[in-house]
Design an enzyme around this catalytic site. Structure first.
Site, mmCIF file in Angstrom:
data_model
loop_
_atom_site.group_PDB
_atom_site.id
_atom_site.type_symbol
_atom_site.label_atom_id
_atom_site.label_comp_id
_atom_site.label_asym_id
_atom_site.label_seq_id
_atom_site.Cartn_x
_atom_site.Cartn_y
_atom_site.Cartn_z
ATOM 1 N N SER A 1 0.847 -1.192 0.000
ATOM 2 C CA SER A 1 0.000 0.000 0.000
ATOM 3 C C SER A 1 0.881 1.241 0.000
ATOM 4 C CB SER A 1 -0.909 0.010 1.229
ATOM 5 O OG SER A 1 -1.526 1.271 1.304
ATOM 6 N N HIS B 1 -1.147 -1.206 -4.243
ATOM 7 C CA HIS B 1 -2.441 -0.872 -3.638
ATOM 8 C C HIS B 1 -2.473 0.643 -3.416
ATOM 9 C CE1 HIS B 1 -6.094 -1.716 -1.294
ATOM 10 N NE2 HIS B 1 -5.678 -0.762 -0.468
ATOM 11 N N ASP C 1 -4.666 3.894 -2.152
ATOM 12 C CA ASP C 1 -5.781 4.275 -1.273
ATOM 13 C C ASP C 1 -6.254 5.695 -1.536
ATOM 14 O OD1 ASP C 1 -6.111 1.955 0.445
ATOM 15 O OD2 ASP C 1 -4.099 2.397 1.175
ATOM 16 N N MET D 1 -8.858 8.529 -0.450
ATOM 17 C CA MET D 1 -9.718 8.885 0.698
ATOM 18 C C MET D 1 -10.281 10.288 0.507
ATOM 19 S SD MET D 1 -7.292 7.637 3.777
ATOM 20 C CE MET D 1 -6.515 6.018 3.780
ATOM 21 N N HIS E 1 -8.321 1.480 -4.297
ATOM 22 C CA HIS E 1 -9.297 1.293 -3.221
ATOM 23 C C HIS E 1 -9.959 2.648 -2.953
ATOM 24 C CE1 HIS E 1 -9.755 0.202 1.371
ATOM 25 N NE2 HIS E 1 -10.916 0.324 0.758
ATOM 26 N N MET F 1 -12.087 4.861 -0.992
ATOM 27 C CA MET F 1 -12.740 5.080 0.298
ATOM 28 C C MET F 1 -13.455 6.417 0.196
ATOM 29 S SD MET F 1 -9.748 3.655 2.739
ATOM 30 C CE MET F 1 -8.540 3.705 1.428
ATOM 31 N N MET G 1 -11.764 -5.391 5.148
ATOM 32 C CA MET G 1 -10.991 -4.425 5.924
ATOM 33 C C MET G 1 -10.705 -5.023 7.301
ATOM 34 S SD MET G 1 -10.459 -1.956 3.910
ATOM 35 C CE MET G 1 -9.475 -1.093 5.133
ATOM 36 N N ASP H 1 -6.963 -6.077 4.004
ATOM 37 C CA ASP H 1 -6.375 -4.742 4.020
ATOM 38 C C ASP H 1 -6.384 -4.148 5.422
ATOM 39 O OD1 ASP H 1 -5.430 -2.250 3.372
ATOM 40 O OD2 ASP H 1 -7.180 -1.640 2.204
HETATM 41 C C1 DX5 Z 1 -6.519 1.835 5.346
HETATM 42 C C2 DX5 Z 1 -6.064 1.558 3.949
HETATM 43 C C3 DX5 Z 1 -4.977 0.570 3.888
HETATM 44 C C4 DX5 Z 1 -3.707 1.027 4.540
HETATM 45 C C5 DX5 Z 1 -3.060 -0.196 5.112
HETATM 46 O O1 DX5 Z 1 -7.598 2.681 5.320
HETATM 47 O O2 DX5 Z 1 -7.125 1.074 3.165
HETATM 48 O O3 DX5 Z 1 -4.721 0.135 2.560
HETATM 49 O O4 DX5 Z 1 -2.809 1.654 3.673
HETATM 50 O O5 DX5 Z 1 -1.964 0.206 5.837
HETATM 51 P P1 DX5 Z 1 -1.258 -0.750 6.905
HETATM 52 O O6 DX5 Z 1 -0.769 -1.936 6.154
HETATM 53 O O7 DX5 Z 1 -0.159 0.117 7.439
HETATM 54 O O8 DX5 Z 1 -2.289 -1.101 7.922
HETATM 55 ZN ZN ZN Z 2 -6.641 0.104 1.188
#
Ligand code: DX5
Ligand code: ZN
Length: 223
Positions: A8, A33, A35, A37, A66, A68, A137, A175
């Site tokens: 990620s 990956h 993310d 947000m 991903h 969010m 998650m 994740d």
């Molecule tokens: C959390 C994200 C994850 C995050 C995971 O909201 O969706 O993808 O980057 O990070 P680690 O592996 O540090 O928990």
């Molecule tokens: Zn993620």
């Protein structure tokens, strides 16, 4: 199928993203990956399609994006155009989930649905056969570096059972809080894709950590 490792990049060094992308490109990792947000679905803001487009130029491996965010259906085509290969939306953010999955697949991307830690597997019962991936998650989404929520483990088994019964090819992705300490148990329970942020990028030797995560469960085959 051997399991996939998806570092990620939320945990990467944003003052030198190219260096971290090169590291992942040259490692045993399978996907990036990514993310996204929005500050509404989750209490944090990361980046949008402009940065995904820049990441695509640096990556030689697929981008697993991903989302969010609320109303992801407004932006799916644009994330696809930016270079997303897998697009995952949240069950909790999609009142018309079936339509949103079809919308993702119509762009040519693979479609994933993510479930928050409190959301039961059973909500996917009538849509599972449409899905390329389910992302469980194992932390509350919004931040990297959180502690793995142990109740995720039985959910992996439940989902695996549902996939076997329905005979679908859906991948199970985990994740949040994933690292060498729990990867073995997750794979044994049925996980196919391990997302790892902090455990990779904050480790002393990220390339080696990726290799170790990739090799878990393979030792038995070579012994
Ligand atoms: C959390 C994200 C994850 C995050 C995971 O909201 O969706 O993808 O980057 O990070 P680690 O592996 O540090 O928990
Ligand atoms: Zn993620």
């Amino acid at each position: 199928m051997p399991h996939l490792i998806a570092p990620s990049v939320l945990a990467a060094d944003y003052t030198n993203l190219k260096k971290d992308f090169d590291m992942v490109n040259q490692s045993k990792a399978d996907w990036f990956h990514v993310d996204v947000m929005d500050g509404r679905f989750v209490p944090n803001i990361s980046f949008g399609m402009m940065i995904v487009e820049a990441m695509k130029k640096m990556a030689t491996k697929p981008l697993d994006v991903h989302l969010m965010m609320v109303e992801p259906e407004k932006y799916i085509e644009r994330f696809r155009a930016a270079g997303a290969d897998v697009i995952t939306v949240h069950y909790e953010a999609c009142p018309h989930l079936h339509r949103t999955i079809q919308q993702i697949q119509a762009t040519g991307a693979k479609a994933g649905v993510a479930l928050n830690p409190h959301t039961p597997i059973s909500v996917l019962e009538n849509v599972l056969e449409e899905l390329d991936l389910v992302c469980l998650m194992s932390v509350n989404p919004g931040f990297g570096g959180q502690k793995f929520i142990y109740q995720t483990l039985p959910k992996v088994k439940q989902l695996k059972d549902m996939i076997i019964v329905k005979n679908t090819k859906t991948l199970i992705e985990i994740d949040g809080g994933v690292g060498l300490q729990n990867a073995g148990a997750l794979l044994e329970a049925g996980a196919d894709v391990l997302v790892a942020g902090s455990s990779v990028f904050k480790s002393e030797n990220p390339t080696l950590t990726i290799e170790r995560l990739k090799n878990i469960g393979q030792e038995a085959l070579t012994d």
